[in-house]
Design a protein around this motif. Structure first.
Motif, PDB file in Angstrom:
ATOM      1  N   ILE A 144       0.990  -1.237  -0.042  1.00  0.00           N
ATOM      2  CA  ILE A 144      -0.121   0.129  -0.007  1.00  0.00           C
ATOM      3  C   ILE A 144       0.993   1.236   0.087  1.00  0.00           C
ATOM      4  O   ILE A 144       0.631   2.096  -0.724  1.00  0.00           O
ATOM      5  CB  ILE A 144      -1.026  -0.047   1.137  1.00  0.00           C
ATOM      6  N   LEU A 145       1.835   1.144   1.005  1.00  0.00           N
ATOM      7  CA  LEU A 145       2.917   2.311   0.741  1.00  0.00           C
ATOM      8  C   LEU A 145       3.439   2.613  -0.595  1.00  0.00           C
ATOM      9  O   LEU A 145       3.655   3.620  -1.108  1.00  0.00           O
ATOM     10  CB  LEU A 145       4.126   2.028   1.806  1.00  0.00           C
ATOM     11  N   TYR A 146       3.849   1.418  -1.221  1.00  0.00           N
ATOM     12  CA  TYR A 146       4.245   1.506  -2.601  1.00  0.00           C
ATOM     13  C   TYR A 146       3.311   2.120  -3.496  1.00  0.00           C
ATOM     14  O   TYR A 146       3.576   3.120  -4.427  1.00  0.00           O
ATOM     15  CB  TYR A 146       4.735   0.284  -2.988  1.00  0.00           C
ATOM     16  N   LEU A 147       2.201   1.753  -3.380  1.00  0.00           N
ATOM     17  CA  LEU A 147       1.194   2.587  -4.385  1.00  0.00           C
ATOM     18  C   LEU A 147       1.015   3.745  -4.091  1.00  0.00           C
ATOM     19  O   LEU A 147       0.918   4.874  -4.936  1.00  0.00           O
ATOM     20  CB  LEU A 147      -0.107   1.466  -3.947  1.00  0.00           C
ATOM     21  N   LEU A 148       0.969   4.130  -3.009  1.00  0.00           N
ATOM     22  CA  LEU A 148       0.583   5.665  -2.526  1.00  0.00           C
ATOM     23  C   LEU A 148       1.977   6.401  -2.876  1.00  0.00           C
ATOM     24  O   LEU A 148       1.715   7.463  -3.634  1.00  0.00           O
ATOM     25  CB  LEU A 148       0.508   5.855  -1.141  1.00  0.00           C
ATOM     26  N   LYS A 149       2.994   5.958  -2.982  1.00  0.00           N
ATOM     27  CA  LYS A 149       4.163   6.538  -3.521  1.00  0.00           C
ATOM     28  C   LYS A 149       4.215   6.536  -5.145  1.00  0.00           C
ATOM     29  O   LYS A 149       4.443   7.582  -5.411  1.00  0.00           O
ATOM     30  CB  LYS A 149       5.534   5.609  -2.942  1.00  0.00           C
ATOM     31  N   TYR A 150       3.958   5.519  -5.492  1.00  0.00           N
ATOM     32  CA  TYR A 150       3.837   5.424  -6.978  1.00  0.00           C
ATOM     33  C   TYR A 150       2.887   6.508  -7.664  1.00  0.00           C
ATOM     34  O   TYR A 150       3.444   7.203  -8.600  1.00  0.00           O
ATOM     35  CB  TYR A 150       3.574   4.077  -7.353  1.00  0.00           C
ATOM     36  N   TYR A 151       1.760   6.709  -7.014  1.00  0.00           N
ATOM     37  CA  TYR A 151       0.955   7.686  -7.573  1.00  0.00           C
ATOM     38  C   TYR A 151       1.062   9.214  -6.937  1.00  0.00           C
ATOM     39  O   TYR A 151       0.142   9.994  -6.949  1.00  0.00           O
ATOM     40  CB  TYR A 151      -0.600   7.099  -7.328  1.00  0.00           C
ATOM     41  N   ASP A 152       2.226   9.239  -6.199  1.00  0.00           N
ATOM     42  CA  ASP A 152       2.409  10.565  -5.534  1.00  0.00           C
ATOM     43  C   ASP A 152       1.342  11.073  -4.556  1.00  0.00           C
ATOM     44  O   ASP A 152       0.920  12.245  -4.721  1.00  0.00           O
ATOM     45  CB  ASP A 152       2.970  11.553  -6.790  1.00  0.00           C
ATOM     46  N   ILE A 153       0.769  10.194  -3.913  1.00  0.00           N
ATOM     47  CA  ILE A 153      -0.286  10.857  -2.988  1.00  0.00           C
ATOM     48  C   ILE A 153       0.236  11.399  -1.802  1.00  0.00           C
ATOM     49  O   ILE A 153       1.129  10.704  -1.009  1.00  0.00           O
ATOM     50  CB  ILE A 153      -1.247   9.403  -2.572  1.00  0.00           C
ATOM     51  N   GLU A 154      -0.103  12.601  -1.681  1.00  0.00           N
ATOM     52  CA  GLU A 154       0.075  13.457  -0.451  1.00  0.00           C
ATOM     53  C   GLU A 154      -0.375  12.766   0.981  1.00  0.00           C
ATOM     54  O   GLU A 154      -1.595  12.486   0.815  1.00  0.00           O
ATOM     55  CB  GLU A 154      -0.146  14.950  -0.531  1.00  0.00           C
ATOM     56  N   THR A 155       0.603  12.249   1.853  1.00  0.00           N
ATOM     57  CA  THR A 155      -0.068  11.862   2.959  1.00  0.00           C
ATOM     58  C   THR A 155       0.119  12.592   4.139  1.00  0.00           C
ATOM     59  O   THR A 155      -0.616  12.643   5.124  1.00  0.00           O
ATOM     60  CB  THR A 155       0.557  10.431   3.131  1.00  0.00           C
ATOM     61  N   ALA A 156       1.451  13.400   4.175  1.00  0.00           N
ATOM     62  CA  ALA A 156       1.586  14.386   5.422  1.00  0.00           C
ATOM     63  C   ALA A 156       0.396  15.262   6.079  1.00  0.00           C
ATOM     64  O   ALA A 156       0.028  15.836   4.999  1.00  0.00           O
ATOM     65  CB  ALA A 156       2.743  15.284   5.226  1.00  0.00           C
ATOM     66  N   GLY A 157       0.129  14.871   7.027  1.00  0.00           N
ATOM     67  CA  GLY A 157      -0.942  15.809   7.782  1.00  0.00           C
ATOM     68  C   GLY A 157      -2.478  15.468   7.311  1.00  0.00           C
ATOM     69  O   GLY A 157      -3.391  16.150   7.831  1.00  0.00           O
ATOM     70  N   LYS A 158      -2.565  14.314   6.453  1.00  0.00           N
ATOM     71  CA  LYS A 158      -3.880  13.790   6.022  1.00  0.00           C
ATOM     72  C   LYS A 158      -4.520  13.033   7.287  1.00  0.00           C
ATOM     73  O   LYS A 158      -3.656  12.575   8.323  1.00  0.00           O
ATOM     74  CB  LYS A 158      -3.918  13.004   5.107  1.00  0.00           C
ATOM     75  N   ASN A 159      -5.754  12.987   7.407  1.00  0.00           N
ATOM     76  CA  ASN A 159      -6.385  12.004   8.350  1.00  0.00           C
ATOM     77  C   ASN A 159      -6.496  10.685   7.470  1.00  0.00           C
ATOM     78  O   ASN A 159      -7.314  10.692   6.612  1.00  0.00           O
ATOM     79  CB  ASN A 159      -7.930  12.530   8.478  1.00  0.00           C
ATOM     80  N   ALA A 160      -6.090   9.640   8.325  1.00  0.00           N
ATOM     81  CA  ALA A 160      -6.148   8.295   7.436  1.00  0.00           C
ATOM     82  C   ALA A 160      -7.153   7.567   8.594  1.00  0.00           C
ATOM     83  O   ALA A 160      -6.772   7.548   9.686  1.00  0.00           O
ATOM     84  CB  ALA A 160      -4.824   7.554   7.460  1.00  0.00           C
ATOM     85  N   VAL A 161      -7.981   6.950   7.944  1.00  0.00           N
ATOM     86  CA  VAL A 161      -8.804   6.045   8.940  1.00  0.00           C
ATOM     87  C   VAL A 161      -8.825   4.632   8.310  1.00  0.00           C
ATOM     88  O   VAL A 161      -8.844   4.339   6.938  1.00  0.00           O
ATOM     89  CB  VAL A 161     -10.395   6.340   8.849  1.00  0.00           C
ATOM     90  N   ILE A 162      -8.272   3.698   8.941  1.00  0.00           N
ATOM     91  CA  ILE A 162      -8.100   2.401   8.600  1.00  0.00           C
ATOM     92  C   ILE A 162      -9.307   1.488   9.235  1.00  0.00           C
ATOM     93  O   ILE A 162      -9.450   1.615  10.459  1.00  0.00           O
ATOM     94  CB  ILE A 162      -6.766   1.670   8.869  1.00  0.00           C
ATOM     95  N   VAL A 163     -10.079   0.793   8.513  1.00  0.00           N
ATOM     96  CA  VAL A 163     -10.990   0.017   9.298  1.00  0.00           C
ATOM     97  C   VAL A 163     -10.562  -1.572   9.085  1.00  0.00           C
ATOM     98  O   VAL A 163     -10.335  -2.284   8.088  1.00  0.00           O
ATOM     99  CB  VAL A 163     -12.386  -0.075   8.475  1.00  0.00           C
ATOM    100  N   GLY A 164     -10.278  -2.115  10.341  1.00  0.00           N
ATOM    101  CA  GLY A 164      -9.747  -3.531  10.294  1.00  0.00           C
ATOM    102  C   GLY A 164      -8.439  -3.424  11.114  1.00  0.00           C
ATOM    103  O   GLY A 164      -7.716  -2.684  10.639  1.00  0.00           O
ATOM    104  N   ARG A 165      -8.258  -4.236  12.239  1.00  0.00           N
ATOM    105  CA  ARG A 165      -6.840  -4.068  13.155  1.00  0.00           C
ATOM    106  C   ARG A 165      -6.248  -5.429  12.926  1.00  0.00           C
ATOM    107  O   ARG A 165      -5.652  -5.540  14.031  1.00  0.00           O
ATOM    108  CB  ARG A 165      -7.524  -3.692  14.468  1.00  0.00           C
ATOM    109  N   SER A 166      -6.080  -6.089  12.200  1.00  0.00           N
ATOM    110  CA  SER A 166      -5.320  -7.454  12.065  1.00  0.00           C
ATOM    111  C   SER A 166      -4.075  -7.353  12.017  1.00  0.00           C
ATOM    112  O   SER A 166      -3.526  -6.036  11.719  1.00  0.00           O
ATOM    113  CB  SER A 166      -5.756  -8.301  10.815  1.00  0.00           C
ATOM    114  N   ASN A 167      -3.173  -8.173  12.705  1.00  0.00           N
ATOM    115  CA  ASN A 167      -1.879  -8.127  12.866  1.00  0.00           C
ATOM    116  C   ASN A 167      -0.918  -7.834  11.421  1.00  0.00           C
ATOM    117  O   ASN A 167       0.028  -7.581  11.380  1.00  0.00           O
ATOM    118  CB  ASN A 167      -1.297  -9.134  13.522  1.00  0.00           C
TER     119      ASN A 167
END
Ligand code: NDP
Length: 294
Positions: A144-167
């Motif tokens: 997922i990090l690679y995908l965000l990086k590849y598409y140059d998605i800005e993450t700094a300062g953003k609100n991220a919500v992740i649904v699902g807390r598996s290890n």
């Protein structure tokens, strides 16, 4: 809406790895080698492992598929892991999950040499991830990090919500996105089945990740306008129109959500492909660590 296309981004990673492996051909005594242990004949696990092996071949990476019958004992599996741990010709080892119920999964994972744990499930690697230290990052969050990086998605300062807390998905991703790194620097909320007012929580997300395992769970009314939506879910649904007899569905109601968000991953063709690319990348790094002595 723009597609976060796992086919394109994963092909880019595989191409890079293939080039590097070929480049190192004369420098190192052998190509990288991934070993995969598969216990039993679960249809989905068979498909995932076959795909990992095929991807290895495509980039010039060696692979070994080690099969065990479903009624294998804990001891038999442990002996094989100990053997592979000590085998200098193998760089990465994965044990395809889930394992049959009579096998203690935790003990199996803890037995894998952390230096060969390219799935990043061993507590040593999970701990390093927590601390932001170098180690093997679990393949799906890394993909997922690679995908965000590849598409140059800005993450700094953003609100991220992740649904699902598996290890293996939600929890490590929540830590990664909160680290002071790029991609990272998000303000993270990790939601689960006990979260109250989940719809309202999801509506705060600039980046919304669904890792639940319930097809179509995330509906358009849970998604903020212009959010980035990452769908990790993969569920097999009976489908007589398909040769295989099933189709794959994600956790997001793609049809309606895609009208509202800025970016979205398809299922199939999204996070699943990135997960395999990240696994290959981890294996290549395990190989470099061995021969470069990092
Ligand atoms: P788990 O079953 O381990 O975890 C599911 C999570 O979803 C849990 O944290 C659970 O909460 C939460 N959840 C369940 N129901 C609800 C609900 N009604 N509301 C809010 N949260 C809920 O799943 P995994 O993380 O292993 O996998 C999730 C999905 O991702 C599956 O479809 C799986 O096939 C897919 N997957 C895809 C991969 C890929 O490469 N694309 C790799 C790995 C998984 P609680 O903790 O409270 O029970």
């Amino acid at each position: 809406m723009k597609l976060l296309d796992g086919k394109v981004a994963s092909a880019h990673i595989r191409e890079e790895l293939k080039k590097n492996i070929s480049h190192n051909k004369h420098k190192f005594p052998r190509p990288p080698h991934l070993a995969a242990i598969l216990v039993g004949n679960d249809g989905a696990s068979e498909t995932y492992v076959a795909s990992k092996i095929k991807n290895c071949e495509q980039i010039g990476m060696q692979s070994s598929l080690i099969r065990f019958p479903a009624d294998s004992t804990q001891r038999e599996l442990e002996e094989k892991i100990i053997e592979i741990n000590g085998d200098p010709g193998i760089d990465g080892l994965i044990v395809q999950l889930p394992l049959p119920k009579h096998i203690d999964e935790t003990k199996i994972i803890e037995l894998i040499n952390p230096e060969k744990d390219v799935d990043g499930f061993h507590p040593v690697n999970a701990g390093k991830l927590m601390l932001g230290q170098k180690g093997f990052v679990s393949a799906t969050p890394l993909g997922i990090l690679y995908l965000l990086k590849y598409y140059d998605i800005e993450t700094a300062g953003k609100n991220a919500v992740i649904v699902g807390r598996s290890n293996i998905v939600g929890r490590p991703l929540s830590i990664l996105l909160s680290l002071n790194k790029e991609p990272g620097n998000c303000t993270v909320t990790l939601a689960h089945s006990r979260t109250k007012n989940l719809r309202d929580v999801c509506l705060t997300a600039d980046i919304l990740v669904a890792a639940i395992g319930i097809p179509g769970f995330i509906t358009a009314d849970m998604v903020k306008e212009k959010a980035v939506v990452i769908d990790v879910g993969i569920t097999r649904i009976d489908d007589s129109s398909k040769k295989s007899g099933y189709s794959l569905k994600g956790d997001v109601d793609f049809e309606n959500v895609s009208n509202k968000c800025s970016y979205i991953t398809p299922v199939p063709g999204g996070v699943g492909l990135m997960t395999i690319a990240a696994l290959l990348s981890n294996t290549y790094n395990a190989y470099l660590n061995k021969f470069n002595g990092n």
